[in-house]
Each structure stands twice: as structure tokens, then as C-alpha cells.
Design an enzyme around this catalytic site. Structure first.
Site, mmCIF file in Angstrom:
data_model
loop_
_atom_site.group_PDB
_atom_site.id
_atom_site.type_symbol
_atom_site.label_atom_id
_atom_site.label_comp_id
_atom_site.label_asym_id
_atom_site.label_seq_id
_atom_site.Cartn_x
_atom_site.Cartn_y
_atom_site.Cartn_z
ATOM 1 N N GLY A 131 0.813 -1.212 0.000
ATOM 2 C CA GLY A 131 0.000 0.000 0.000
ATOM 3 C C GLY A 131 0.843 1.257 0.000
ATOM 4 O O GLY A 131 0.367 2.335 -0.310
ATOM 5 N N GLN A 132 2.127 1.086 0.351
ATOM 6 C CA GLN A 132 3.010 2.263 0.441
ATOM 7 C C GLN A 132 3.310 2.821 -0.942
ATOM 8 O O GLN A 132 3.705 3.979 -1.064
ATOM 9 C CB GLN A 132 4.299 1.902 1.197
ATOM 10 C CG GLN A 132 5.425 1.283 0.375
ATOM 11 C CD GLN A 132 5.213 -0.198 0.057
ATOM 12 O OE1 GLN A 132 4.108 -0.696 0.042
ATOM 13 N NE2 GLN A 132 6.292 -0.900 -0.219
ATOM 14 N N SER A 134 12.611 0.207 5.378
ATOM 15 C CA SER A 134 12.525 1.342 4.439
ATOM 16 C C SER A 134 13.428 1.148 3.231
ATOM 17 O O SER A 134 14.058 2.076 2.734
ATOM 18 C CB SER A 134 12.883 2.657 5.161
ATOM 19 O OG SER A 134 12.029 2.847 6.243
ATOM 20 N N ARG A 135 13.519 -0.098 2.760
ATOM 21 C CA ARG A 135 14.572 -0.463 1.827
ATOM 22 C C ARG A 135 14.131 -0.592 0.377
ATOM 23 O O ARG A 135 14.968 -0.681 -0.522
ATOM 24 C CB ARG A 135 15.211 -1.789 2.270
ATOM 25 C CG ARG A 135 14.214 -2.958 2.357
ATOM 26 C CD ARG A 135 14.858 -4.221 2.897
ATOM 27 N NE ARG A 135 15.731 -4.866 1.932
ATOM 28 C CZ ARG A 135 15.308 -5.596 0.900
ATOM 29 N NH1 ARG A 135 14.008 -5.775 0.695
ATOM 30 N NH2 ARG A 135 16.161 -6.141 0.076
ATOM 31 N N THR A 147 12.444 1.267 -2.049
ATOM 32 C CA THR A 147 12.736 2.274 -3.078
ATOM 33 C C THR A 147 14.225 2.239 -3.410
ATOM 34 O O THR A 147 14.630 2.273 -4.568
ATOM 35 C CB THR A 147 12.338 3.684 -2.591
ATOM 36 O OG1 THR A 147 10.938 3.690 -2.348
ATOM 37 C CG2 THR A 147 12.685 4.754 -3.626
ATOM 38 N N GLU A 174 9.761 4.204 7.483
ATOM 39 C CA GLU A 174 9.884 4.175 8.935
ATOM 40 C C GLU A 174 10.282 5.537 9.518
ATOM 41 O O GLU A 174 9.769 5.940 10.558
ATOM 42 C CB GLU A 174 10.873 3.083 9.344
ATOM 43 C CG GLU A 174 10.293 1.710 9.065
ATOM 44 C CD GLU A 174 11.349 0.645 8.926
ATOM 45 O OE1 GLU A 174 12.137 0.719 7.969
ATOM 46 O OE2 GLU A 174 11.394 -0.246 9.778
#
Lengths: 422, 298, 154, 329
Positions: free
Chosen positions: D46-47, D87-88, D90, D286
């Protein structure tokens, strides 16, 4: 700056149209012909020994197609993203409320509910450990093996003890953060199917490739016979990194040769999925009178609950980040992570960093107060810049935007926030 | 969910006939926002479920010369936006506007809030301050009882069929109306709830107030109610007495707040929540006073 | 169990169905009509993912008994938009970035729709009130409120 | 009484796993009609990773965003993407897609240069067309190039993989735990009701260094969601566990923020581009959450002079501290 055509532009999200139309298929929305619904019989005590599992009555309920226990697992009965310590179905030892004991597949929900109630599990309840303090006692009951310590680490750079002697001000505080839940709005679900020697499952997950590996090992088959597909997933925040419904549905599909769907209730989801590690923290930070921080000494105690999950990642990351985005020449971080019979802690948005940030930012303001300088100023004075060295000895060389973020945030706040303050 | 027989009668008379015909455990459902959860979780296992949503004769807000009358099936949404209620029973409108969420207010009814007997029924706390009276109907006819009496411990529980054992309602009875006196010219009411967040919040405590002033701005008649600090919402008459006949000066209000706090201690002194509630109730009640003073000076 | 025959208007069409009375409206819509846009998040009326419009008002379909909608009108996200065109709200949700995981989205849209039908020019506070019962853990609500605001007809 | 205060919180966050390999991979295929398929293991929860990865591929290939179809998170079709965590994605899957697109682009550039009769370095690919640098008026379409590939027996396919340049942490945990870091600062304004202990967050300014924002709306969405989750962490969220029993496993008693609790949020995107990231991107998922809670706690201190160190700061905790402070006066 380089001009881009697509980068930096607000394009239409790939999934947005299906989602506003309600067409996006989450795992619970999927359906296959001849599908069964499945559920889990779970432990209601936090610590115990399974004496006997009697599923005879449940199996006799019309509409019940399969009841399985650990004995039915053809491959390995152990999972875990970093250290493997969680049984897919409990063999003898109960380590938390919600441990999975048996799984059932039935024709419909009400039959399933009945069957789960009829499974008789005889458990001898044993003394559990519920606090870090108790877990560390020598004579405490052990959750796994012969120690409750999952990990104990030290990160060291410079000489904190010597540095504190040179500090003009020192602040010492204890901090704690509670157990936190992810609260993704979509509860976990999987639809599994076993056809032509291939086990396929669609799940609400953050890591389909990891799920594939665990299911393959459980079934004792090779990876190329397992297909793990991520269904549209309704948020995760770290809570869908562990195995949830994947192994149980896959095992039932493997035995029944029928599609199996399992959807967790909110309560089951909350009780069984991982949680944010509660932290108990001691911070001692010292600075010179002109506001330069010389040393920080941090102690972290972390409760990973019944299983390791992402605990080993949390302890390392929290330690590395405990100094905050500030250049501090002398750093000592000590951390212990323990097992207890509490709910399992694991990954949650930030992996221990939100917890230690409560500490390092509390310290910054406490230092600023003691020094009589502005909270913004103490941060700009100490924050990383190009060439700074972190506590792990890493020299930061590019993309160090902390100063910029402080300045820009402070400028904006100046504009929009009540000048009076109070 | 347990299997049950379902009825959707169109009138009260039909309900009474169903009562007579069905001997098993009976459960009335209106908004369903409470009872559905109880049935789902098997805390309640009815044999018969009777829908009240289709009974128009209990869905109204009426005023006559003396009273405002509200059908038990009236939703919180209606009550919080109704001109009559907003004008002469503001406390009730405010209370109803704070129940659960928009969706819950669209479903939930005032009758449901009363009979579930929850300690923190927001609308009930306001109704207690308005000195409301309930009209309860059975095949034998109607009877009336004050809301305070309805919840008083002296009431014998005669209900083993309905789902919460609310004292005061019988197995063959249905709550059909709640009514209260219209506000006098110089009478004002207000309500405030303390919750854990700004919506979807269960009440930590509530304060309802209705105060009538005389021409000298002295309190002629005061009613103050507390919710979520005891089994049911209740009046705090000793606190009312403090302000009775006086102007609402800062000192008088302070004395009244201290008495309210003492009442909280007397009622829930042994509970872990008492230290917080005995203090915060003063802040909440002070705001309610402020609202009433503001209304009265307009 | 004795089934109950009910008729109601669903997304503009008259439908009749026989249902066991102990079924929730949520399950009726998902199972009998395969309207899986109606999501279950909690089953307790606390998250709003199962919101539908019932007689012009947003309600949580997990707290409504299926037979209670006899003779009523029910709208789900499948009933928004006309002739294959997106509803303005749907368009703005996409444009403003109001959609992340999407699980709360159908309920959010319906709460907003019910508001706009009643009150075509709501304030930002009225918008927040309309969606206060729809929990979202992804977006922080800002872009959702922005999208609803942007969809208000001039 | 209502009193206001302002507070600041900062954070840093290493992108990717700590001192461990955590690679991701992707495949890119450009079709004969100029449309593109991306296969990436990365799970979009969903991000918006599907969107961001598609943007990276589109930019790299010089096609429009709508030409890119992405299939993600299917082990039968997509290579490993690793977890959607830390948070990896992208940064790591973004690079994998970027490299895959670059490889697929090789034959495209080669053929385009032949058609345009120029050096490969002179070929500009943009908006589903190509031209020789400086000759923007003489474009050829992507379709023409792809037909050129076909007639030459060439395909436009690429594979990409990326593993950040971190190293294991050895004695005393020394080493390079992450290749790059995100940074952020939040400043919160709160209002404390000193008689009830209620805290209202009025405003949050949230400045995030994300490297390069591949998609600004997505980045803002992460920041805004993080602010509310951070508010919950500071003010209301706590699972009550009593001897292993969870007392509040539901939305009714575990208190997350509603739309009514939302403060005004002012996201600020700072772009200190990272050398190793795709187009300079780092991560934000994050980091969005982390500084909000400290900023709120420090704002409460500014308002009432009480430094809280144990979370969450529910009204009862705040009021109790206020009363104790009054007593000691």
C-alpha cells in the site's frame, strides 16, 4: 538540477483505480470452487506442557474435512525469519497464549467453529516468566533452551568513562516504551491450493519469498514446487513479515487437495501477530558548557516475548541508532534482549529506533535545559555533517541532510506556530 | 452466531403477540451496535430476535406545551441535529453527537442506550440531568418511571429474557418513550465527555448539567449528572445543593466541583481509575459550567 | 434454521434473497452478492471498513442484521459512479493520493458520499466528523480529507 | 486551563538491513509495441512501491508511466525482492529495477543510434520517442525502434540486482551497518488541558531528507501517516499485558488516532541525493514515524514543564504528574 520526466512527478498510483472501485482482491476476498475454510486451535495459557490432544470428537462433526497436528507435518516444524525457534504446530511446550496446537478445515464457518471447540487439549500449566527482570534470574523457567537471553551485545567507541569526567553537564534518565500493536486494518489471510504437485498460496504479506521458503521446508519439498503470491495487502507496518496463516493453510491444502482459506479475526490477529518490543532504557549523556556532546552511555533491555521473530534485527538496529543523529566521540551502548512468555515481539516500523529516539531526544532537551540553550541550537550544534564518524566507526560521506531538516522545520514552525507559545 | 428465529413486527401490538407466542430467550434489536456484538461473541444467545427498526410508532421527536417526547427508536444522529433538542435540551444533543462515530450514531437509538444500562451511556447521562421519565409498555398498558429510579439498585430485576439485566424492565415490556420537561426561559443545559480520543471513544467520564436561573441570575433549579463513575449515570444532589439559590461565582463553582469530586471518591474510591477521575471530573464539570454561563449571558 | 425472505434495493437494483436471520449485513453482501468491497476489519463497529450506505446514511454493516435491511436501500462502492465513469470522490481519492493500502478506502468513500448527499458543501470539520468512524492506519487522514474537500462541487 | 508548547524531535535511519546482505532483483522486458513489463519481488503493501518502481523504469527507458506494467510479489514470476521492511524497497528494489531497465535499454539505444545515424551516447529517449541530442524535431517512435530490434533479431530484456554496500559489524560492533541514511526533524505544537490531562496535538511540521522523492505524494502520504502513528505512540497506544494475557486486543480499547485527532501536518521534503540510490533516492517509510513522538513529548515539556520519560502519555498520566508538581510547589 537534472530535469526528469517521470521521477518526482505525482503519477497515478498503480493500484489506486482498483482500490477505489473496490475491485482489488485481498486474500479474504478470494474464492475458489470447492473451497474449505480453516482455523486454528490455540493455547489459552501462556506457559505449559501439552499432555494430550484429542481431536476425535471434532473429526466426527459432519462437514469437518481435516484436523491436523504437529504429527502431520512432513518436513520441519520450525519457523522464524532470523532465528528459527517457533513451531508451526506445538509439539509439547506452550510458550505463549495463542500458540497453535491444531488446525481444522471445514465446509463452512459454523462447522469450523464447532470443531475448534470440540478439540480437547490437555495442558499442564507451568510457571511462566513475564518480566525482563524475572527472565534474567538464574533460576527462572526457561522459555527456550537453557537461557532466556536471546542476545546480549555491546557497541563501543572512544572511552565514555574518561569523557564524562571532562563534561560540564551530565544528564541521566530512564525511559520506557510499551508493547505496541501494528493495527493494520486488514487482518491476515491466506488462500492456498495444491494442484499438480504445486502448492500455491495467496497471502496478505510483506515478504512472499520468505513465506515460500518456510512452506517448502514445512512440506519437505523443493522451492520450485511452492508458489507464494502476495495478494493485495492491507497494510503491514512490520506486522506481516512473520508467517501468519501461510503454513497452516498450505498444510491443510496439501492434505485435503482442496482450496483452503483462513482469515484471522481481529482478536486472533492482535494476540498472535508480532508486537513492537517494549524497551527499558537508561541514558547518560554529557556535554561541555558550550553544548558539544562528548559522551553517551546507553543501556537497553528488550522483551522479545515467546519467539525471536525480528528480535535480532531490533537489538542491533536500536543499538546502532541510540546515539541519535549526532556526532558523539565517545559512545557505549549495551543491550540485552530476553525471551518471556509474553506475546511475541518482532518487526514494527522502525525496528527499535522509535524506542531509542524517545531516549536520545529526551536527553537532547534535558541537556539543552541544563545548559540554558535552545533545543534547536543544541541539535544543529551536534548533528552529523559530511565527514562525521558514527559510533560504529562509519565515516558519513554523502547525503547527510539532518542539518537541512532541522533548519527547514524550525523555519516553518517559526512561521506557522503560535508565537506566544503558551 | 447462534441460530434464532427472527421477527420484524410493524407495531407494538405485534411485538406483544410475539412475546406471548415465544417462550425462549428473546432479544430486541434496534440499532444493533451493542446487541450484535453480544450475540456475535455468544455472550447473549437468544432463541428469538425481534427487530424494532420497522416500528414507526417509536421513532419520533415531539414537543407539547410542557414536554419533549422522544420515541425510543430515535437515532443519535436525529437527536444531535434536531432543532427542538438543540434549542431546549442542548445537553442531550451534545451527548448524542459524541456517541461512538457517525456510523454508530446513524444506527444507535436512545432506547438502546437506556436499556443496555451501560455505565458510560452518553445520552443517559444527559437524560439524567434533564430529569427524564421513561414510558414502558406491555400488553397490560403503559407505566412510567423516572430514569433515576429505573437504574436504582432497589429495583428488582425482573428481566431474565432481555439481554442486559437492566433492573426495571420486564420480560413482556418494551421501552417506548423517554420524555422530559422543556427548558424554561432561563434554563440551560450542557454536556461534556472525557474520552481517550476525539471520536470512537468510550467515555472515561461524562458530566451533564441543566440549570435554571432566576431573574437575579441566581440558580433556581440545578441538576447535575455524572456518567461512567458508577454502575449507571446518576444525579449529584449534594453538589446541586451547593449552588442552589446562589449566583455562579468562581468560589461557588469551586465548592461545587469539590463536592462532585468527593462524590466520585465516595462512589469509586477503591478503583484504580479514581485518582484520575476525581481530579479530571472537576476540569470537565468546570467546562460544562462555562458553557451554561455562556448560554445564559447571550 | 428458518430462512427469512427479504427484498431491498442494492446499488439501485431491486433484489430479493433468502437469508438465515443470524447473518450480518456484511456477510450477506460479501457472500450472497459477492460485493467484496465491503471489508471486515474488526466485526465490532469500531473500524468502519465495512461501512455501507443504508437509507442514505453511513452505517457499519457488521452491526446490522441482514434481515433488518428488508425494504431498505443499500449502496456499496460498486454502486458509486455511473456508466463506467468514476464518481468524483473516487477520482479525487486517486488524484490526491488518498489511497494507500486500500482496505479502508471503500468505507471511507461511502462515509464521504453519505455526507455529500446530505450536505453538498461541508466544512473541513464536518468532513472529519463524517469519517471519524473510519480508521486508517496508513495515510494519517490528511489526503483523504483533502480528496473529499476537492470533490465538493463548486 | 489550556496551555500550549512546542517541541522538536530528530532522527536518523539506516536504509536496509543492519550490516547484512539484503539484495533485491528485477526483470524488465520492453515489448514490440513499446510497452514494458517489470517483474519485481518487492511486495507493495500500500506504500506505493509498484508505482515508484514503475516510475524508475519509465524514467530510465524514456517511456511514459502508463506504458509500464509491473507484476510484483509472485515467486513464480518475480525474482527475490527481500522483505518490504527497513525502508529499503525504493532504494534496493528501486536500484534493481533501474539496473534491469538499463540492461534492457542497451539494445534499444544501439538500434536507435543506427536508425538516427548517430553515436549511442547521442541518443535521447523520452516520452516514448527517441532523437539525436540537439535534434529534438526529428524524433522516431519507440515502436519504430522496437521493430528495428525485431528485424535485427534482438530483444530488449534486462535483469538487475542490487545489494547495498554495507559490511558486517565486528568487534564492539564496528563496521558499516548501512550504505545510506535518511534523516528527519519534526516540530510539534500541543495544547495541554491542565485540569483533565488531555493533550491535543495542533500542528506538526515534518521535514524529511529522503534523498530524491521519486513520488512526492507518496512521500507525503508516508510522512502524514507516520505523524499519526507517532502521536499514538506518544499519547495513547499501549497493549496491556498481564501475565501473558492481552487485555485490549481490539480497536475499542487499543487507541489509535481517528480523523478527529489529526493535527495540521506540514510535510517538508528535503532532497540530499544519495550517490548510490536510484536517482538519488533513499527511503521514508519508517523515518516518518520516528521523530513525531519525541517532538510531542518535548512540546508537552514546553507547555507544562514536566519531562515525561515513560510512554504513553494518556490523560491520567499527564494529570497525575501535573498534580504532583502542584503539590511539591
Amino acid at each position: 538540477m537534472k530535469e526528469f520526466n517521470v521521477i518526482g512527478k505525482n503519477v497515478i498510483k498503480k493500484d489506486a483505480v482498483d482500490k477505489v472501485l473496490g475491485k482489488a482482491k485481498f486474500a479474504a476476498d478470494m474464492k475458489l470452487p470447492n473451497m474449505l475454510v480453516a482455523g486454528v486451535k490455540r493455547s489459552e495459557v501462556p506457559s505449559g506442557k501439552v499432555i494430550n490432544i484429542n481431536a476425535e470428537k471434532a473429526k466426527k462433526v459432519p462437514g469437518v474435512v481435516s484436523v491436523l497436528t504437529y504429527k502431520d507435518i512432513p518436513g520441519e516444524n520450525i519457523i522464524g525469519i532470523i532465528n528459527k525457534d517457533e513451531p508451526i504446530l506445538v509439539e509439547d511446550k506452550i510458550r505463549r497464549i495463542g500458540d497453535a496446537i491444531a488446525i481444522v478445515a471445514a465446509e463452512d464457518e459454523s462447522t469450523l467453529e464447532k470443531a475448534l471447540e470440540l478439540i480437547e487439549v490437555e495442558i499442564e500449566e507451568t510457571q511462566g516468566v513475564f518480566t525482563i527482570e524475572d527472565a534474567l534470574k538464574e533460576d527462572s523457567p526457561k522459555v527456550h533452551g537453557d537461557t532466556n537471553i536471546l542476545a546480549e551485545k555491546i557497541l563501543k567507541r572512544g572511552d565514555v568513562d574518561a569523557a564524562f569526567k571532562k563534561c560540564d553537564v551530565i544528564v541521566e534518565n530512564e525511559y520506557s516504551t510499551p508493547v505496541i500493536a501494528h493495527m493494520f486494518i486488514e487482518p491476515e489471510a491466506t488462500l492456498a491450493n495444491y494442484e499438480e504437485g504445486i502448492i500455491t498460496f495467496y497471502s496478505s504479506t510483506q515478504n512472499p519469498h520468505y513465506d515460500r521458503g518456510e512452506v517448502a521446508r514445512m512440506l519437505g519439498i523443493t522451492l520450485n514446487r511452492v508458489r507464494s503470491v502476495q495478494a493485495t495487502t492491507g497494510g503491514g507496518f512490520g506486522g506481516k513479515l512473520d508467517i501468519s496463516t501461510q503454513c497452516h493453510t498450505a498444510l491443510l491444502a496439501f492434505y485435503t487437495n482442496r482450496p483452503i482459506k483462513m482469515v484471522r479475526s481481529r482478536e486472533e490477529s492482535m494476540k498472535v501477530s508480532s508486537k513492537r518490543h517494549p524497551h527499558y532504557m537508561k541514558f547518560k549523556t554529557g556535554a561541555t558548557k558550550d553544548g558539544k556532546i562528548l559522551a553517551t552511555d546507553v543501556e537497553l533491555l528488550q522483551d522479545t516475548g515467546a519467539y525471536g521473530s525480528y528480535g535480532l534485527a531490533v537489538i542491533t538496529r536500536s543499538m546502532v541508532h541510540a546515539q541519535g543523529p549526532y556526532e558523539i566521540p565517545n559512545v557505549r551502548i549495551r543491550a540485552k534482549m530476553v525471551y518471556t512468555n509474553n506475546p511475541m515481539s518482532g518487526a514494527m516500523r522502525g525496528f527499535g529506533v522509535p524506542q531509542v529516539a524517545i531516549g536520545h531526544e529526551g536527553q537532547m532537551d534535558a541537556l539543552a535545559e541544563k545548559l540554558g540553550i535552545d533545543p534547536v541550537e543544541i541539535r544543529t550544534k551536534n548533528c552529523f555533517q559530511t565527514g562525521s564518524v558514527t559510533a560504529t566507526g562509519q565515516k558519513l560521506v554523502d547525503s547527510i541532510g539532518i542539518y537541512e531538516t532541522i533548519k527547514k522545520a524550525a523555519d516553518k514552525a517559526e512561521q506557522i506556530m503560535d508565537k506566544e507559545g503558551k | 452466531m447462534k441460530e434464532f428465529k427472527y421477527y420484524s413486527p410493524k407495531s407494538l401490538n405485534e411485538i406483544f403477540k410475539i412475546f406471548e407466542a415465544e417462550k425462549g430467550e428473546t432479544c430486541l434489536i434496534a440499532g444493533g451496535t451493542d446487541v450484535m456484538l453480544e450475540i456475535n461473541s455468544k455472550k447473549v444467545n437468544p432463541d428469538v430476535v425481534i427487530n424494532l427498526k420497522s416500528i414507526d410508532e417509536i421513532n419520533y421527536i415531539k414537543e407539547d406545551n410542557e414536554f419533549i417526547r422522544i420515541g425510543a427508536g430515535t437515532t443519535f444522529t436525529k437527536l444531535s441535529s434536531d432543532a427542538v433538542i438543540l434549542n431546549s435540551a442542548r445537553a442531550l444533543a451534545q451527548a448524542c453527537s459524541k456517541v461512538g462515530s457517525t456510523q454508530i450514531r446513524n444506527l444507535g437509538t436512545i432506547g438502546g442506550n437506556i436499556v443496555t444500562g451501560s455505565a458510560c451511556g452518553d445520552s443517559v447521562s444527559a437524560l439524567v440531568a434533564l430529569d427524564a421519565i421513561l414510558v414502558i409498555q406491555s400488553p397490560k398498558g403503559k407505566r412510567e418511571i423516572t430514569l433515576t429510579d429505573f437504574y436504582s439498585p432497589g429495583q428488582k430485576s425482573v428481566c431474565d429474557g432481555c439481554y442486559h439485566n437492566t433492573p426495571g424492565i420486564g420480560k413482556d415490556e418494551v421501552l417506548v418513550e423517554v420524555y422530559f420537561k422543556k427548558a424554561e426561559k432561563n434554563e440551560f443545559s450542557a454536556f461534556r465527555k472525557l474520552g481517550k480520543r476525539k471520536a470512537l471513544a468510550k467515555s472515561i467520564l461524562t458530566v451533564g448539567m441543566s440549570i435554571e436561573f432566576d431573574d437575579d441570575k441566581k440558580v433556581k433549579n440545578a441538576r447535575i449528572s455524572l456518567g461512567a463513575v458508577g454502575k449507571h449515570p446518576y444525579r449529584v444532589t449534594s453538589a446541586e445543593n451547593i449552588i442552589d439559590g446562589k449566583k455562579l461565582s468562581d468560589e461557588t463553582i469551586e465548592d461545587c466541583l469539590n463536592e462532585i469530586s468527593n462524590i466520585v471518591i465516595a462512589n469509586i474510591g477503591s478503583r484504580a481509575s479514581c485518582p484520575f477521575k476525581k481530579e479530571s471530573v472537576k476540569g470537565v464539570a468546570r467546562e460544562v459550567f462555562a458553557s451554561i454561563i455562556e448560554q445564559s449571558s447571550l | 434454521m428458518e430462512k427469512v425472505k427479504i427484498s431491498f434495493k442494492l446499488n439501485g437494483e431491486n433484489v430479493t434473497v433468502e437469508t438465515p436471520p443470524n447473518k450480518r449485513l456484511l456477510d450477506l453482501l460479501r457472500e450472497d452478492f459477492e460485493l467484496t468491497s465491503v471489508k471486515e476489519g474488526c466485526g465490532e463497529g469500531e473500524c468502519g471498513a465495512c461501512t455501507v450506505i443504508l437509507n442514505n446514511e453511513a452505517v457499519t454493516s457488521c452491526t446490522v442484521l441482514a434481515p433488518q435491511v428488508d425494504n431498505c436501500e443499500v449502496v456499496t462502492v460498486e454502486g458509486l459512479g455511473k456508466d463506467g465513469e468514476l464518481d468524483k470522490l473516487q477520482e479525487k481519492f486517486i488524484e490526491e493520493g488518498a489511497v494507500q493500502c486500500g482496505y479502508c478506502t471503500p468505507g471511507m468513500l461511502l462515509s464521504a458520499k453519505a455526507l455529500l448527499e446530505k450536505n453538498p458543501h461541508p466544512s473541513r470539520d464536518e468532513i472529519k466528523t463524517a469519517i471519524e468512524g473510519n480508521l486508517c492506519r496508513c495515510t494519517g487522514y490528511k489526503k483523504i480529507v483533502d480528496a473529499i474537500e476537492a470533490s465538493i462541487e463548486e | 486551563m489550556l496551555v500550549r508548547g512546542k517541541g522538536i524531535g530528530c532522527m536518523w535511519y539506516g536504509i536496509g538491513n543492519t550490516g547484512l546482505p539484503n539484495p533485491a532483483a528485477a526483470f524488465v522486458k520492453v515489448h514490440i509495441d513499446g510497452s514494458v513489463t517489470v517483474l519485481a519481488g518487492c511486495a507493495d503493501i500500500g506504500q506505493g512501491s509498484d508505482t515508484v518502481l514503475s516510475q524508475i523504469v519509465a524514467e530510465t527507458l524514456g517511456v511514459t508511466f502508463d506504458k509500464v506494467y509491473i507484476k510484483s510479489g509472485d515467486t513464480e514470476a518475480t525474482p527475490e525482492g527481500g522483505a518490504t521492511s527497513a525502508s529499503r524497497q525504493t532504494y534496493i528494489s528501486g536500484n534493481a529495477c533501474h539496473f534491469a531497465a538499463l540492461e534492457a535499454k542497451e539494445n534499444i539505444v544501439k538500434v536507435a543510434s543506427e536508425i538516427l545515424k548517430c553515436d549511442e551516447e547521442e541518443v535521447v529517449l523520452i516520452n516514448n520517442t527517441a532523437y539525436k541530442n540537439g535534434c529534438e524535431d526529428k524524433t522516431i517512435t519507440y515502436k519504430e525502434i522496437m521493430l528495428g530490434l525485431k528485424s535485427r533479431g534482438l530483444l530488449a530484456i534486462g535483469k538487475g540486482q542490487f545489494n547495498p554496500s554495507a559490511s558486517a559489524l565486528v568487534e564492539n560492533m564496528q563496521g558499516i551497518p548501512y550504505a545510506t541514511y535518511a534523516f528527519a526533524t519534526h516540530i510539534a505544537e500541543v495544547e495541554v488541558n491542565t485540569e483533565t490531562g488531555e493533550v491535543t496535538v495542533l500542528k506538526i511540521v515534518a521535514a524529511h531528507d529522503v534523498g530524491k522523492a521519486i513520488n512526492k505524494k507518496n512521500v507525503e502520504g508516508q510522512i502524514e501517516g507516520g505523524c499519526l502513528m507517532g502521536m499514538g505512540f506518544a499519547l495513547s497506544e499501549k497493549l496491556i499485558i498481564n501475565n501473558g494475557h492481552m487485555k485490549n486486543p481490539d480497536f475499542n480499547s487499543y487507541i489509535i488516532q481517528t480523523a478527529q485527532d489529526m493535527p495540521e501536518i506540514y510535510p517538508i521534503i528535503v532532497e540530499e541525493e544519495s550517490g548510490e540510490g536510484p536517482f538519488g533516492a533513499k527511503g521514508v517509510g519508517e523515518p516518518a514515524l520516528i521523530p513525531a513522538a519525541p517532538a510531542i513529548i518535548n512540546a508537552i515539556y514546553d507547555a507544562i514543564g514536566i519531562r515525561f520519560t515513560h510512554l504513553p502519555l494518556t490523560a491520567d498520566v499527564v494529570l497525575d504528574a501535573i498534580k504532583k508538581k502542584e503539590e511539591t510547589k
